[in-house]
Scaffold this active site. Structure first.
Site, PDB file in Angstrom:
ATOM      1  N   THR A  90      44.061  41.977  42.458  1.00 62.37           N
ATOM      2  CA  THR A  90      44.130  41.560  43.863  1.00 62.37           C
ATOM      3  C   THR A  90      45.334  42.254  44.491  1.00 62.37           C
ATOM      4  O   THR A  90      46.472  41.997  44.114  1.00 62.37           O
ATOM      5  CB  THR A  90      44.267  40.039  43.971  1.00 62.37           C
ATOM      6  OG1 THR A  90      43.139  39.422  43.343  1.00 62.37           O
ATOM      7  CG2 THR A  90      44.315  39.610  45.435  1.00 62.37           C
ATOM      8  N   LYS A 165      38.056  39.434  48.862  1.00 66.22           N
ATOM      9  CA  LYS A 165      38.825  38.626  47.915  1.00 66.22           C
ATOM     10  C   LYS A 165      39.975  37.910  48.609  1.00 66.22           C
ATOM     11  O   LYS A 165      40.282  36.755  48.306  1.00 66.22           O
ATOM     12  CB  LYS A 165      39.364  39.518  46.793  1.00 66.22           C
ATOM     13  CG  LYS A 165      40.256  38.794  45.772  1.00 66.22           C
ATOM     14  CD  LYS A 165      39.480  37.734  45.004  1.00 66.22           C
ATOM     15  CE  LYS A 165      40.381  36.909  44.071  1.00 66.22           C
ATOM     16  NZ  LYS A 165      41.008  37.676  43.006  1.00 66.22           N
TER      17      LYS A 165
END
Length: 288
Positions: A90, A165
Site C-alpha cells: 500500500t 485500496k
C-alpha cells in the site's frame, strides 16, 4: 512464466507460499524468512535483482514507498523485456504510475495490485486484489494472483489499484474508530464488549457490513425512479431512528460520540438522498 517474490513479511510469506510450486524465486533481507519457502520448493535469491533475472513475473510486498522504489529501481536494469512487476504494497497513489514511466524504456510493465483480507486471507488464499495496469499486463497477472486470491479485479490503468485500496482502507480504519466509539457507549451502559464484538462480527458476515450499501455506480443523488431509491429511503429511516436512540443513550450516560453525530448529519446525502426537512413530520428518514 516463472515467478519471483520480494518481501516475505506477514503478508508476503503466505502469499508466496501459494506459488511455491511454480518455479518460484524469493528474496527477503532476512534469511530466516526465506527458509520456509525454500523448504516448500522455492529458490532463495541474494538480491531483488537476482529474482528479476530468474523471473518473468515479480511480486513486490515490502513496507512503504521508499522500499518499493528501491526494489523496483534495482529490478529494472536486470529484468527481461516483457517482465511484469506487480506491487502489492500500500503506497502513495502516484508512486506506481511514476515507476511505470521509468519501466517503459526497459519494456517492463508495472501493475499496482494492493490486497485486502489481512493475514488470514493471505494464509487461506482468499485475498481480494485490486489491480491497475494495461489489459495485457493484467491478463498475465491473473494466474499468479489466483493462487493466493479469491477475488481479482482490474480497476483500470496503473495507479487505479492503489487508489481503490486507499478508499477501501479509509473505510476500514474509519470503521475501527466508529467501533471504538460504540465500545465506549456499550461499556458505559454495562454491556459485555466481547459479546458485542461477537454480535458485530456475526451480523456483518451475514449482511456484508458497510459494503452492503455500496451498490451505486456514482455518489450523485438518486433519481426517485431508481430501483435503489426506496431501499435507501428505508435504510435512512432506520439509520436516523437508531442513531437518534444511540445518541440519546450516549447523552444520558455522558459518553462523547462525535462520529455518531456526524453520521446522523451526513447519512442522507451519503445514501444519495436529500437532507430531510426537520420540520416535515413525514420527511425521509424521520419518524412516522
Amino acid at each position: 512464466m516463472t515467478y519471483g517474490f520480494v518481501g516475505l513479511g506477514q503478508m508476503g510469506a503466505p502469499m508466496a507460499r501459494h506459488l511455491a510450486g511454480f518455479g518460484l524465486t524469493v528474496h527477503d533481507t532476512r534469511a530466516e524468512a526465506m527458509a520456509p519457502l525454500v523448504e516448500a520448493g522455492a529458490r532463495a535469491a541474494a538480491s531483488p535483482a537476482e529474482v528479476a533475472a530468474a523471473s518473468t513475473h515479480v511480486s513486490v510486498m515490502v513496507r512503504d514507498d521508499d522500499q518499493v522504489r528501491e526494489v523496483v529501481t534495482g529490478l529494472l536494469p536486470v529484468a527481461a523485456p516483457g517482465t511484469v512487476v506487480a506491487i502489492h504494497s500500500t503506497i502513495r497513489a502516484g508512486t506506481a504510475a511514476d515507476l511505470a514511466g521509468r519501466a517503459l524504456p526497459y519494456g517492463i510493465e508495472i501493475v499496482d495490485a494492493p490486497v485486502s483480507g489481512g493475514f488470514m486471507g493471505a494464509q487461506e488464499g482468499t485475498l481480494a486484489v485490486m489491480a491497475g495496469g494495461t489489459d495485457a499486463a493484467f491478463a498475465r497477472c491473473e494466474r499468479p494472483f489466483a493462487a493466493w486470491a479469491g477475488l481479482v479485479l482490474h480497476m483500470g490503468p496503473v495507479g487505479a489499484g492503489t487508489r481503490a485500496k486507499l478508499a477501501r482502507n479509509l473505510l476500514h480504519f474509519a470503521s475501527f474508530a466508529a467501533a471504538a466509539e460504540a465500545q465506549r457507549l456499550a461499556e458505559a451502559a454495562g454491556v459485555s464488549l466481547r459479546k458485542l464484538g461477537r454480535v458485530v462480527r456475526h451480523s456483518d458476515a451475514v449482511t456484508g457490513g458497510p459494503g452492503a450499501i455500496m451498490l451505486r455506480p456514482t455518489t450523485a443523488p438518486l433519481d426517485p425512479d431508481d430501483p435503489l431509491y426506496e431501499i435507501m429511503r428505508n435504510v435512512l429511516a432506520l439509520g436516523h431512528k437508531d442513531l437518534d436512540l444511540a445518541l440519546e443513550l450516549a447523552a444520558e450516560l455522558g459518553v462523547d460520540t462525535p462520529l455518531a453525530t456526524l453520521a446522523r448529519a451526513r447519512l442522507a446525502t451519503g445514501l444519495g438522498l436529500k437532507q430531510p426537512d426537520p420540520t416535515d413530520p413525514g420527511r425521509e428518514g424521520g419518524r412516522r
